[in-house]
Design an enzyme around this catalytic site. Structure first.
Site, mmCIF file in Angstrom:
data_model
loop_
_atom_site.group_PDB
_atom_site.id
_atom_site.type_symbol
_atom_site.label_atom_id
_atom_site.label_comp_id
_atom_site.label_asym_id
_atom_site.label_seq_id
_atom_site.Cartn_x
_atom_site.Cartn_y
_atom_site.Cartn_z
ATOM 1 N N VAL A 11 0.832 -1.211 0.000
ATOM 2 C CA VAL A 11 0.000 0.000 0.000
ATOM 3 C C VAL A 11 0.868 1.264 0.000
ATOM 4 O O VAL A 11 0.604 2.215 -0.759
ATOM 5 C CB VAL A 11 -0.955 -0.012 1.222
ATOM 6 C CG1 VAL A 11 -1.735 1.288 1.310
ATOM 7 C CG2 VAL A 11 -1.908 -1.199 1.123
ATOM 8 N N ARG A 33 13.729 -1.694 5.435
ATOM 9 C CA ARG A 33 14.309 -2.489 4.340
ATOM 10 C C ARG A 33 14.977 -1.565 3.336
ATOM 11 O O ARG A 33 14.577 -0.400 3.191
ATOM 12 C CB ARG A 33 13.195 -3.287 3.633
ATOM 13 C CG ARG A 33 12.520 -4.294 4.546
ATOM 14 C CD ARG A 33 11.196 -4.753 3.994
ATOM 15 N NE ARG A 33 10.203 -3.693 3.982
ATOM 16 C CZ ARG A 33 8.899 -3.885 3.779
ATOM 17 N NH1 ARG A 33 8.422 -5.076 3.568
ATOM 18 N NH2 ARG A 33 8.059 -2.863 3.787
ATOM 19 N N GLU A 172 -5.019 -12.165 3.503
ATOM 20 C CA GLU A 172 -4.142 -11.651 4.557
ATOM 21 C C GLU A 172 -3.023 -12.662 4.798
ATOM 22 O O GLU A 172 -3.148 -13.845 4.453
ATOM 23 C CB GLU A 172 -4.932 -11.488 5.856
ATOM 24 C CG GLU A 172 -6.069 -10.491 5.788
ATOM 25 C CD GLU A 172 -5.597 -9.052 5.703
ATOM 26 O OE1 GLU A 172 -4.793 -8.626 6.531
ATOM 27 O OE2 GLU A 172 -6.037 -8.358 4.775
ATOM 28 N N LYS A 187 -13.820 -4.046 9.352
ATOM 29 C CA LYS A 187 -14.340 -3.083 8.372
ATOM 30 C C LYS A 187 -15.805 -2.741 8.678
ATOM 31 O O LYS A 187 -16.231 -1.601 8.509
ATOM 32 C CB LYS A 187 -14.191 -3.647 6.958
ATOM 33 C CG LYS A 187 -12.721 -3.769 6.525
ATOM 34 C CD LYS A 187 -12.582 -4.633 5.284
ATOM 35 C CE LYS A 187 -11.133 -4.751 4.827
ATOM 36 N NZ LYS A 187 -10.967 -5.779 3.785
ATOM 37 N N GLY A 285 -5.195 -4.133 -2.675
ATOM 38 C CA GLY A 285 -4.210 -4.068 -3.756
ATOM 39 C C GLY A 285 -3.406 -2.785 -3.749
ATOM 40 O O GLY A 285 -3.808 -1.775 -3.176
#
Ligand code: HSE
Length: 381
Positions: A11, A33, A172, A187, A285
């Protein structure tokens, strides 16, 4: 006013690309990272962001509770606006974060925490301004819709489709959150909280898992009951409270939800004045959710008002709503609210009269203690 993004995963990297392409500079990205493509924008030291006076918006895309919670609290205390796609964080810490945002005169927005790329929460909040929203309902999890669609359309098995959803990156990290309903419950809790101007916690949401559905259920539901099945979250306002729950639901084949294919989401609000409004699209996504996170950033940079709300306490009471249910079990049980019972290959296929959501969830626990494979679904209409 410049932006920083916390977390350069799916995201965060999507939001970065969307913002830069639209001409909004992302000054720093926090990630431990290496990401050579970010050059000196990348930092692993959060103080570089907190102490930078030019950065006024922090976009959190780390996910999970820690360190996301600590970072968001520090950003709000430092007088920075915060946007987040993190449903777990918002569900758990909304009251604290909302109070901190108020105290520090900044905005907290979280449009992408439910519905992914769909501007659902944003439009729900707008609707609440001048209407009585009495119900929210919808498909809020792409993985479970992908599974049901493939089971119904292609006759495939649950486990086989779940593996494909994991390969495609919809599920997930722990797919239990998808198939046992916690993702939809969070949600639904956030959506119902906004709709009813209250705080609904994930532990207040009654959940029926989807993981027990079999091809035999799909066959019975389709051929005998003439319905189709989708996995839905519900928030329904009632006298003095609200019913909030997540269940597989049997729907007529021409219902809007029945025709949502693959991993798409569709969430609806029902207002006294506006009627039904339904929002369809990709609920997950890189680019869909990254886009929704970026939209919250752009709204703040454009001076738009906040998404957060001032909650009032109401009761979550699933004893206030009645509906009929479908049950498939091998357990030797009989309740006075059973309506039709058909036995096929040793399993009972049951439809019930209308009973309260809380009673059905209590009875389901009794049945499951006798038959770990039992499957339960609400019947719409
Ligand atoms: N696993 C989730 C889904 C991702 O399948 O919808 C978005 O929360």
């Amino acid at each position: 006013m410049k932006t920083a993004i916390l977390g350069f995963g799916v995201v965060g990297s999507g939001a970065f690309e969307v913002l830069e392409k639209a001409g909004y500079e992302v000054k720093r990205v926090l990630d431990i990272r290496p990401h050579d493509e970010l050059g000196d924008k990348l930092t692993a030291n959060y103080d570089d962001i907190l102490n930078d006076k030019e950065i006024s918006v922090v976009a959190e895309a780390i996910g999970g509770l820690e360190p996301a919670h600590t970072f968001v609290v520090k950003a709000l205390k430092a007088g920075k606006h915060v946007v987040s796609s993190n449903k777990h964080l918002i569900c758990t810490y909304y009251e604290e974060l909302h109070a901190l945002a108020l105290e520090n005169g900044v905005t907290l927005r979280f449009t992408s925490s439910a519905g992914g790329g769909i501007p659902w929460l944003y439009n729900l909040k707008r609707s609440v301004r001048c209407d009585d929203i009495y119900k929210v309902m919808g498909i809020m999890n792409g993985t479970t819709n992908f599974i049901l669609d493939a089971m119904i359309s292609d006759g495939r098995d649950f486990d086989d489709v779940l593996s494909e959803a994991q390969r495609l990156g919809y599920a997930e990290a722990n797919p239990s959150a998808d198939i046992d309903g916690l993702d939809t419950a969070r949600k639904t809790a956030i959506s119902s909280s906004i709709a009813f101007n209250t705080i609904i916690k994930e532990e207040n949401v009654d959940i029926f898992s989807l993981r027990f559905i079999k091809k035999a259920d799909i066959d019975y539901i389709t051929s005998k009951l003439n319905k189709t099945v989708r996995y839905l979250g519900f928030g329904v306002k009632s006298e003095g409270g609200a019913s909030v729950f997540v269940e597989p639901a049997l729907l007529d084949s021409d219902a809007l939800e029945s025709n949502v294919r693959k991993n798409n989401n569709m969430i609806s609000l029902f207002g006294r004045d506006v009627g039904r409004l339904s929002f369809f699209g990709q609920g997950a996504g890189k680019y869909p959710t990254g886009n929704a996170l970026a939209q919250d950033v752009i709204d703040i940079l454009s001076g738009s008002t906040e998404l957060s709300f001032a909650p009032e306490a109401i009761n979550v009471d699933n004893a206030t709503l009645e509906r009929a249910y479908y049950v498939r079990t091998k357990a030797d049980v009989s309740y006075d609210f059973f309506d039709t019972v058909e036995v096929i290959d040793g399993s009972k296929y049951i439809t019930t009269k209308k009973i309260t959501v809380s009673k059905m969830h209590a009875v389901a626990k009794e049945i499951r203690s006798l038959d770990a494979d039992a499957f339960f679904a609400g019947i719409e209409g």
